[in-house]
Design a protein around this motif. Structure first.
Motif: not given
Lengths: 121, 493, 478
Positions: B236-238, B469-471, B227-231, B252-253
């Motif tokens: 960072m992405a883009g 996102a799937s990972l 969850e933290d990695a997603a946050l 994606p979010d």
């Protein structure tokens, strides 16, 4: 001696390799080759360091030499993981003069120039 | 089982929990920052996880974050403390890359990753230790000394992002950035019981991340939960106009899809990953994790990666080749170490570089110089590029059948410091399961999935390009049914 | 006839006239303070990355189309690795296996004056290096990286050139093309246009090429010619003395007018080219190429042919006038404005105006006499207000800012004397004053007509119309 050991270690880890061949020709590097590479790479190696580099570099080269066994006829080399074309930028001047800040990291500057020992042309 | 526990000491909370606590006014950013700085101070000597600390700047930023919060301003990471691997350039704060050659180098600019996290509100507490120029799998090649593994301080935390992994594992900080060229985020994450995410090549900008091997390097994070990695990935992405190799793909979010169930998820199990070379106990632990995912509704499918066995030798041609060129700029002219009393220009180059680089970096520069040199290019470099294509093709074919590939992150748990320093090949083989994703440019994540002899084991998930996102949802779902990621090393609870 | 045949190929480096550098947003302007235009990318700072300037791609495509070459749909940047202080990253970003322009041709005049086709192998994009200053610091070399990262187009010819003169003719042609296209200022003093020459000799009739030497960094047409001629003579000497030419890089020393070996730079030359992983393939779509094609200006050889047809010029004059776009534009404006003969306009520009500009080292764009002003002068010749000779005086006045042709003619009273009675009186006086010559003339020495005309012109200060004077004298002496 240790060279054989290294290949076996590699072979153990890549035991599932379809066509792993332990090279029958020695591809290890000579001291002269290592010296030449060090000059190309502009790396000074101390004497004790040099022996170690020759032996370890030979191991590495022997290790990667197993690639020779892979069948790659008609395979297009993959230079990059991204399959896209280059994005370009507009021809705009976006940089200002930051010389003084950039030169704070420089070991030797004078009158705005970076200094190196005199190069004779 | 993993619900936020506001009662937990601050250092035990995840980034997500801390964000909630800050938002709810349970504590201030200053309190949080002070408490973590205290912990860092207490453990830095034994862990050596940091090269540089920025306590004063952090506290000033924390106060600003608290002020912003009061007025409702600020980004999603407002006031949250993080640390950066010392490979990311940070304006005004030295960036050493773990090398003597950059011992006193102060970057005049921020890496894009640093700038983006900063603008999302994150506070930098310091710069973490690492293998010199990210070349190593044990953190022992650092000029600033090895980092110890919080689970057993005789052990290596892995590398090259060893300082980041140790700092997160020891609960000194909730999250850290890292970089991954052949496994440098995932392997130390596995060895320290943390979560390590390496995004797809191009997902995150490389601008300001000092290059090791440009076609393999990717920035990512080490955290305690998916969850933290997603946050963090959200921030960072883009695409970055200053990095031509950053991908212009929709972002994606990543936090929005975390609750997606694994029901129906097809998980590929690579036969070759469980062959000889993998420690038995580690293998069993990973299989137990796979079974847990299967129980949760995922299906396990056998897949083949026939050429994956060549990934390490392929990598040890491509990466050194690129590094030999990337590191030519360290020549003692414009920045970095310069040798004293040089005779001439040649001497300046050879001695500045000879003194400035450590043994492993020199070996890689030499290897790379050799494989690119006249007469050897076709046999090594070009050949490796072809095998790289084969490996990439294998992954593509596997992803026609499955959504993610799962297996061990590393062949063993953490090894003793000093154990593998004498034999480069044994050291290189540590990354045998992680390198494939770098060669193919794919995203990978390592999540803690058990302990063997009290040392953590990592489960690696690899997905198709841009399928972070799937990972992340798969990893998050796994962390909903297990609590390995909640387990802290005894000395650091 | 010499038994030696000379074989030359040129590598021309032309700086592209972009605002910013090839991979960074720094200015490319010449003459800034040292390192004031060296950004982090130009300095090769840790962590920075190159981003390609779209304008260099457009300019390279223009050049490709102008020389009948193929603009590659896909080209690759590669790294050329070597250490030198003016090369900050330790590698130069260039193109190696897949350049942006492939194949091509142009036509020059060979030594016999015949048209000759020269094949262009390729043209590729790369970044320029910085500059080293060797004599300003005690024991040290100073490095200025302002030029580092300036875009270069390297144009490589096939070894089709057979003399130093041909090489210069080819180089001039390329120079003319890049300036027409406005993709380079072609300024050779500032190093915007320079070349390396690969020179070899072989016996006439021999098929395989001789060993070549590469003469580096020739930055004027004169040096190209001198350096190549020196090199040819040197190589022939070496072979005739029983020696062998070594493949090497040589530097031309213009002070001594000789080339000398640069063996130090040759040492362990292994550039280890490989595709630059920081830059993806450059892909060019057909629509882009078509757009570039539509934007191409009229090229020198096309303009030359049109000038011959439209303005009845001699081929040689048309070639001179179309060497630069500015000169051709100047000429065309004069030719279109003047009521007079477009060939006379050509003579004036090639003759007096060029001499004036050369003397004062002025570009045609900055000519003190504008096309309209020059046309005004030519019109006064055409309508017989002044003679060609007086016109030169008026021209001089115009060049020093004395005013327009009409103003100068009026101010100095330079109009021709067209009043027949006034002329008549002068002619009569001259005849009276020279009885001996009159007698000789009448006895058949008709050449003396020139003498009488000269006397009248002298008397009138050149303001008489020579045709009219001629007629009058003939009448009176017949």
């Amino acid at each position: 001696m240790h060279k054989t050991a290294c290949i076996i270690t590699a072979a153990k880890f890549v035991g599932y390799l379809v066509r792993l061949e332990i090279p029958d020709r020695p591809v290890s590097l000579t001291k002269e080759q290592v010296q030449h590479i060090a000059i190309l790479a502009r790396l000074q190696l101390e004497d004790d360091e040099f022996e170690d580099v020759v032996s370890k570099l030979s191991k590495i080269v022997d290790f990667v030499d197993q690639l020779q066994a892979a069948p790659t006829e008609n395979v297009v080399p993959m230079a990059h993981p991204l399959n896209m074309s280059l994005r370009l930028r507009a021809d705009d001047i976006t940089e200002a003069d930051n010389r003084d800040r950039y030169q704070e990291n420089a070991p030797s500057v004078e009158s705005g120039y970076y200094l190196v020992p005199r190069v004779i042309e | 089982m993993t619900a936020s526990k506001a009662s937990d000491a601050l250092h035990l909370q995840t980034l997500t929990e801390l964000a909630r606590g800050l938002a709810g006014g349970e504590f201030s950013s200053r309190e949080l920052t002070e408490s973590l700085l205290e912990r860092i101070d207490a453990h830095q000597k034994s862990l050596n996880a940091f090269i540089t600390l920025t306590a004063d700047e952090a506290l000033a930023e924390a106060d600003l974050a608290d002020k912003n919060r009061a007025t409702g301003a600020g980004g999603p990471l407002q006031g949250l403390p993080i640390v950066h691997k010392d490979l990311f350039c940070t304006a005004g704060v030295r960036t050493t890359c773990g090398s003597k050659i950059l011992q006193d180098f102060v970057s005049p600019y921020d890496a894009t990753v640093v700038a983006r996290l900063k603008s999302a509100g994150a506070i930098m507490l310091g710069k973490t230790n690492m293998d010199e120029f990210a070349m190593g799998s044990s953190n022992e090649t650092s000029f600033f000394g090895a980092v110890t593994n919080p689970w057993d301080q005789k052990m290596s935390p892995g590398g090259s992002s060893g300082g980041s992994a140790a700092a997160v594992a020891a609960r000194l900080v909730p999250a850290a950035t890292g970089t991954d060229t052949g496994g440098s985020i995932r392997q130390p994450a596995a060895l320290t019981g943390t979560v390590g995410l390496k995004p797809t090549y191009g997902r995150v900008s490389r601008f300001g991340m000092v290059a090791f091997a440009s076609s393999l390097d990717q920035a990512g994070v080490i955290t305690r939960s998916a969850e933290d990695a997603a946050l963090l990935l959200n921030a960072m992405a883009g695409v970055d106009p200053r990095d031509s190799t950053s991908a212009d793909q929709p972002i994606p979010d990543y936090t929005a899809t975390l609750s997606d169930s694994v029901k129906g998820l097809r998980i590929g199990v690579v036969r070759q990953h469980f062959d000889e070379g993998l420690d038995d106990e580690c293998g069993k632990t990973v299989k137990t994790a796979l079974a847990a995912l299967e129980d949760a509704g995922a299906s396990l499918v056998d897949v083949d990666l026939p050429n994956i066995g060549l990934s390490v030798p392929t990598y040890y041609v491509v990466a050194p080749a690129e590094c030999s060129s990337n590191l030519s700029r360290f020549d003692g002219v414009r920045f970095g170490h310069r040798a004293d009393n040089v005779k001439d220009l040649f001497d300046l180059y050879c001695r500045s570089r000879g003194e400035g680089f450590g043994a492993e970096v020199k070996r890689r520069i030499m290897t790379g110089t050799y494989v690119l040199s006249a007469g050897y290019y076709d046999a090594y470099y070009l050949k490796a590029q072809k095998v790289r294509q084969l490996i990439s093709r294998d992954f593509n074919q596997a992803f026609e059948k499955v959504d993610v590939i799962a297996g061990p992150t590393a062949p063993t748990t953490a090894f003793r410091l000093g154990e593998k320093t004498d034999d480069p090949i044994t050291m290189y083989l540590n990354d045998i399961y992680t390198i494939g994703a770098n060669l193919a440019g794919l995203p990978g994540i390592s999540v803690p999935c058990g302990l063997v002899k009290k040392m953590p084991v990592g489960l690696q998930l690899v997905g198709p390009a841009f399928a972070e996102a799937s990972l992340l949802s798969c990893a998050h779902q796994y962390q909903q049914i297990t609590d390995w990621h909640r387990q802290a090393p005894e000395a650091f609870r | 006839m010499s038994r030696w045949e000379v074989v030359i190929g040129l590598e021309i480096h032309t700086q592209l006239a972009t605002n910013s550098k090839i991979f960074s947003g720094s200015s490319t302007a010449y003459g800034a303070e040292p390192n004031a235009q060296a950004s982090l990318v130009d300095l090769g700072y840790p962590g920075v990355l190159p981003v390609l300037n779209v304008e260099v791609v457009r300019m390279a495509a223009m050049f490709g189309l102008a020389v009948n070459a193929t603009v590659a749909k896909r080209s690759i940047f590669a790294r050329k690795n070597y250490f030198y202080p003016d090369l900050p990253k330790g590698y130069q970003i260039s193109q190696y296996e897949l350049p942006i322009v492939v194949g091509g041709e142009l036509f020059i005049r060979d030594d016999a004056g015949d048209e000759k086709r020269i094949r262009i192998t390729r043209a590729h994009l790369e970044e320029d290096a910085g500059k080293s200053v060797h004599d300003e610091f005690e024991g040290s070399t100073g490095v200025d990286l302002n030029r580092a990262g300036t875009p270069l187009l390297e144009i490589v010819s096939e070894p089709d050139l057979r003399s130093a003169k041909e090489a210069v003719a080819y180089m001039r042609k390329i120079h003319s093309i890049v300036r027409y296209l406005e993709i380079s200022d072609g300024n050779m003093q500032e190093g915007s246009f320079r070349c390396d020459a690969n020179v070899s000799v072989r016996q006439v009739g021999q098929v395989e090429l001789g060993t070549r030497a590469e003469v580096k960094n020739l930055n004027s047409f004169r040096f190209v010619e001198k350096a190549i001629n020196f090199e040819i003579a040197r190589q022939i000497d070496v072979i005739e003395d029983g020696g062998v030419v070594v493949q090497e890089t040589r530097l031309y020393d213009s002070d001594k007018d000789e080339t000398r070996s640069m063996r130090s730079k040759e040492e362990a030359n292994d550039y280890r080219y490989f595709p630059d992983p920081d830059l993806l393939p450059v892909e060019i779509e057909d629509s882009f190429v078509e757009e570039v094609r539509r934007s191409l200006p009229e090229l020198p050889h096309v303009k030359c042919a049109r000038f011959i047809a439209e303005y009845a010029l001699k081929e040689a004059d048309a070639e001179i006038l179309t060497v630069s776009r500015a000169l051709a534009d100047f000429y065309e404006e004069v030719a279109k404005t003047t009521a007079g003969d477009s060939r006379i306009a050509a003579n004036w520009i090639i003759g007096d105006l060029s001499a004036l500009l050369n003397r004062d080292n002025i570009d045609i764009q900055d000519s003190p006499i504008t096309p309209i002003a020059l046309a005004g002068l030519l019109d006064r010749i055409t309508d017989d207000t002044i003679s060609g000779k007086i016109a030169k005086e008026v021209f001089d006045g115009m060049s020093t800012g004395e005013g327009s042709a009409d103003e100068i003619i009026a101010a100095k009273g330079l109009q021709q004397i067209t009043d027949v009675s006034a002329l008549d009186a002068i002619v009569a006086a001259i005849i009276d004053a020279n009885p001996a010559q009159v007698a000789d003339y009448r006895a058949g020495k008709e050449k003396l007509l020139g003498f009488f005309v000269g006397q009248v012109m002298k008397e009138t200060g050149g303001k008489a119309n020579p045709g009219q004077v001629n007629q009058l004298i003939k009448q009176k002496l017949s």
